[in-house]
Design an enzyme around this catalytic site. Structure first.
Site, PDB file in Angstrom:
ATOM      1  N   ASP A 312     -13.984  26.652  82.235  1.00 12.48           N
ATOM      2  CA  ASP A 312     -14.884  26.087  81.350  1.00 12.48           C
ATOM      3  C   ASP A 312     -15.902  24.989  82.527  1.00 12.48           C
ATOM      4  O   ASP A 312     -15.725  25.178  83.639  1.00 12.48           O
ATOM      5  CB  ASP A 312     -14.010  24.894  80.316  1.00 12.48           C
ATOM      6  CG  ASP A 312     -14.729  24.572  79.303  1.00 12.48           C
ATOM      7  OD1 ASP A 312     -14.012  24.077  78.099  1.00 12.48           O
ATOM      8  OD2 ASP A 312     -15.972  24.305  79.213  1.00 12.48           O
ATOM      9  N   GLU A 509     -16.984  17.798  71.102  1.00 12.88           N
ATOM     10  CA  GLU A 509     -15.831  17.506  72.094  1.00 12.88           C
ATOM     11  C   GLU A 509     -15.344  16.138  72.049  1.00 12.88           C
ATOM     12  O   GLU A 509     -15.014  15.514  71.075  1.00 12.88           O
ATOM     13  CB  GLU A 509     -16.385  17.624  73.406  1.00 12.88           C
ATOM     14  CG  GLU A 509     -16.939  19.211  73.710  1.00 12.88           C
ATOM     15  CD  GLU A 509     -17.181  19.719  74.901  1.00 12.88           C
ATOM     16  OE1 GLU A 509     -18.494  20.363  75.386  1.00 12.88           O
ATOM     17  OE2 GLU A 509     -16.580  19.650  75.758  1.00 12.88           O
TER      18      GLU A 509
HETATM   19  C1  GLC Z   1     -18.415  22.844  77.282  1.00 15.87           C
HETATM   20  C2  GLC Z   1     -17.118  23.477  76.182  1.00 15.87           C
HETATM   21  C3  GLC Z   1     -16.990  24.950  76.014  1.00 15.87           C
HETATM   22  C4  GLC Z   1     -18.409  25.466  76.177  1.00 15.87           C
HETATM   23  C5  GLC Z   1     -18.868  25.122  77.614  1.00 15.87           C
HETATM   24  C6  GLC Z   1     -20.314  25.496  78.207  1.00 15.87           C
HETATM   25  O1  GLC Z   1     -17.691  21.701  77.907  1.00 15.87           O
HETATM   26  O2  GLC Z   1     -15.770  22.764  76.573  1.00 15.87           O
HETATM   27  O3  GLC Z   1     -16.409  25.160  74.726  1.00 15.87           O
HETATM   28  O4  GLC Z   1     -18.402  26.940  76.186  1.00 15.87           O
HETATM   29  O5  GLC Z   1     -18.596  23.626  77.979  1.00 15.87           O
HETATM   30  O6  GLC Z   1     -21.066  24.923  77.334  1.00 15.87           O
END
Ligand code: GLC
Length: 618
Positions: A312, A509
């Site tokens: 992530d 988030e």
């Molecule tokens: C974010 C999320 C993830 C996403 C990634 C790219 O923080 O946790 O779900 O795919 O970053 O944007």
């Protein structure tokens, strides 16, 4: 007759176990098993032997395009992938053309490298190609979960893939196969359900939609099951402040972790998902991005996952305070590609030094690059007879009425009717005067929720081509019907019926972590104002999760949970006026009070206001 050595009971048990294994392992009936990614290993090995260490590490490095210090860094660092995070629009602006030009420009740089290995370009197409203005924005997964319709979920993903491909982009960081256990979590709406069985079924359907029957299909995109493992089970308060749950610690034994949180990975791995994203969160105090048992032993060895793991966004940085140590731990644990939006040059040199110092074995690098290249061969990216660049002919269907019609159906089928008394629904299209109220009645951004044009989403007229619930009501009624809008529900006297649309504003988030899920006072007031007019009141809740609705449920003659329906508000009007009956069933149980959250707590019998699977019709 030979006497069987097993008593009948034992034989029956064995037969049941065998059937279960077959059911869990084989793809659903009528669905062809995807070509195993490892079947591309002959071509992969031939390429791998030609690669330098730097070229291998470049394949494992994924910056955000907006942080590229120079697009030529794709050549300088042999980059294998780029992403656009939630707020990473083209510098030329947010348009279908600008996104497509950006993809083509960056892919062109990959073709100036010695081996000309094409880029994987990833975006969070989690409910449509939701970064791009004019794209169809579908209901978020919590609503799709209420349809329980795997074929529809597959079609939604297939259309999403087509609109993503219209910009050239070839990778969606979706589906999220989380199993949220605590609605206070800001990512509850990204999951299909609190029920692992529903997540297992719909997660696989989404992968089939994104990846198609063949990853090499020009309309397929690489899918990404996320966030592995147990992201939806973190303990309240275990997250690093100011988060309450997001990126926290999931404190359960392995049997519970497997029972609740693994099913979406069993089914998506079986469906051939090409990438999986480990979670920011921890399992019993160990960061998932650092957990070799989870990443390598369980996922790759036991479940046989043949694709690659993408970290992530800066997630590995959370492992320790020493960045080089973070890289060493995570890569050796089994991470294959690292999402390192801005400090990608540092990552590149640190990993090269770790290999040269013998702290990361070359065998681990080769395994990671093998997995990444398998996917690139499967996508047809290595086929020199095919164009790598966007098919601009797909612009014709981008945001098209045909795509919106499918989204409208998804909205209809996601609505859950929780109450309907005095035959409040369906509403006659020939009603004399309808009063519409509530902050979410005429707000496209609020009805789309987070991950819409911006990472956090935003209120207001967020994207062209959508229809608010108020506009849909106006379109649906007869010319003789008067529709008035009053946000606070005042001036309703004399109307025949009131529709009030309340709930949440957009978030994503940890920004959506809440200690309390009570309705906003303005929402309660709007409902009460309508009720005070002495008219039937239909309440529509726009939210990313169940909320505590006791204050308004008694006031309502009818109550619909509409979740985050996206751009096609017409789907709500379809059910309000009886063109389609409501068929949605709750994908989450509905708590009576905050005392009942988190669900499934072993220490108390859980008697929800509405049970999982509840839903009325008329
Ligand atoms: C974010 C999320 C993830 C996403 C990634 C790219 O923080 O946790 O779900 O795919 O970053 O944007």
């Amino acid at each position: 007759m030979m006497k069987c050595c097993f008593p009948l009971r034992r034989r029956t048990l064995l037969a049941v176990i065998l059937l279960l294994v077959v059911f869990l392992v084989l793809p659903p009936a009528g669905v062809a098993a995807p070509r195993p990614l490892a079947s591309f290993d002959p071509q992969v090995k031939a390429l791998l032997t030609r690669m330098t260490l730097e070229e291998k590490i470049g394949q494992m490095t994924q910056p955000d395009q907006s942080f590229l210090k120079d697009p030529a860094d794709i050549e300088n660092y042999f980059l294998g992938s780029v992403l656009s995070g939630g707020n990473s629009d083209p510098k030329a602006g947010n348009s279908l053309q600008a996104w497509t030009d950006l993809y083509d420009q960056l892919q062109a740089h990959s073709q100036k490298t010695r081996l000309r290995i094409p880029l994987l370009y990833g975006v969070d197409a989690v409910h449509g190609h939701n970064n791009v203005l004019g794209a169809v924005v579908f209901p978020h997964n919590i609503g799709l979960g209420c349809t329980r319709d795997a074929a529809l979920v597959e079609e939604v993903a297939r259309i999403t893939a087509e609109e993503v491909r219209a910009t050239g982009i070839n990778w969606a960081f979706a589906p999220c196969v989380t199993v949220p256990q605590d609605e206070r979590w800001g990512r509850t709406y990204e999951g299909f359900s609190e029920d692992p069985r529903l997540v297992r079924r719909l997660g696989a359907a989404a992968v089939r939609g994104f990846q198609g029957g063949d990853l090499a299909d020009p309309l397929s995109v690489l899918a990404c099951a996320k966030h592995y493992l147990g992201d939806g089970g973190t303990a309240f308060g275990s997250a690093k402040r100011p988060n309450l749950l997001d990126q926290g610690d999931t404190r359960v034994d392995e049997a519970t972790l497997r029972r609740i949180h693994l099913p979406g990975y069993l089914s998506t791995v079986r469906a051939g998902v090409g990438s999986i994203m480990p979670s920011y969160s921890s399992w019993n105090g160990v960061k998932c991005s650092a957990d070799k048992y989870l990443l390598t032993d369980l996922l790759k060895r036991q479940l046989g996952f043949q694709g690659f793991l993408i970290s992530d966004y800066n997630a590995i940085d959370q492992i320790t305070n020493d960045y080089r140590k973070c890289i060493e731990i995570s890569i050796n644990a089994g991470m294959d590609m690292v999402m390192v939006p801005d400090h990608y040059r540092e990552f590149f040199t640190d990993l090269r030094d770790l290999v040269n110092d013998g702290k990361v074995p070359m065998a681990r690098i080769d395994d990671a690059v093998t997995r990444i290249l398998r996917v690139k061969f499967a996508l047809g990216l290595m086929d020199t007879n095919r164009s790598l660049f966007a098919d601009r002919g797909l612009w014709a269907s981008f945001g098209s009425p045909a795509h919106r019609a499918v989204a409208r159906r998804a909205v209809r089928e996601s609505l859950v009717l929780l109450k309907n008394e005095h035959h409040a629904l369906p509403i006659s299209k020939h009603t004399g005067r309808l009063v519409v109220a509530g902050k979410n009645a005429d707000d496209l951004g609020n009805q789309c929720g987070g991950w819409t044009i911006d990472w956090q989403g935003k209120s207001g007229d967020v994207t062209p081509g959508g229809t608010t619930i108020l506009a849909a009501i106006r379109h649906a009624v007869s010319p003789s019907t008067q529709v008035t809008f009053s946000k606070d529900g005042a001036a309703a006297a004399g109307a025949d019926l009131g529709v009030v649309v309340i709930g949440e504003k957009p978030y994503a988030e940890f920004m959506g972590d809440r200690a309390d899920l009570a309705l906003a006072p303005e929402d309660v007031a709007a409902v009460k104002n309508l009720k005070a007019a002495g008219i039937p009141v239909v309440v529509i809740l726009i939210s990313g999760r169940p909320m505590i609705i006791n204050d308004v449920l008694d006031e309502a003659d009818a109550f619909i949970a509409a979740w985050l329906p996206g751009t096609e508000g017409e789907g709500v009007a379809d059910v309000l006026f009886g063109d389609y009956k409501p068929i949605g069933k709750l994908s989450h149980s509905w708590p009576r009070s905050m005392a009942q959250i988190p669900i499934n707590r072993g220490d108390h019998p859980y008697d929800p206001l509405f049970k999982l699977g509840f839903g009325l019709s008329y």
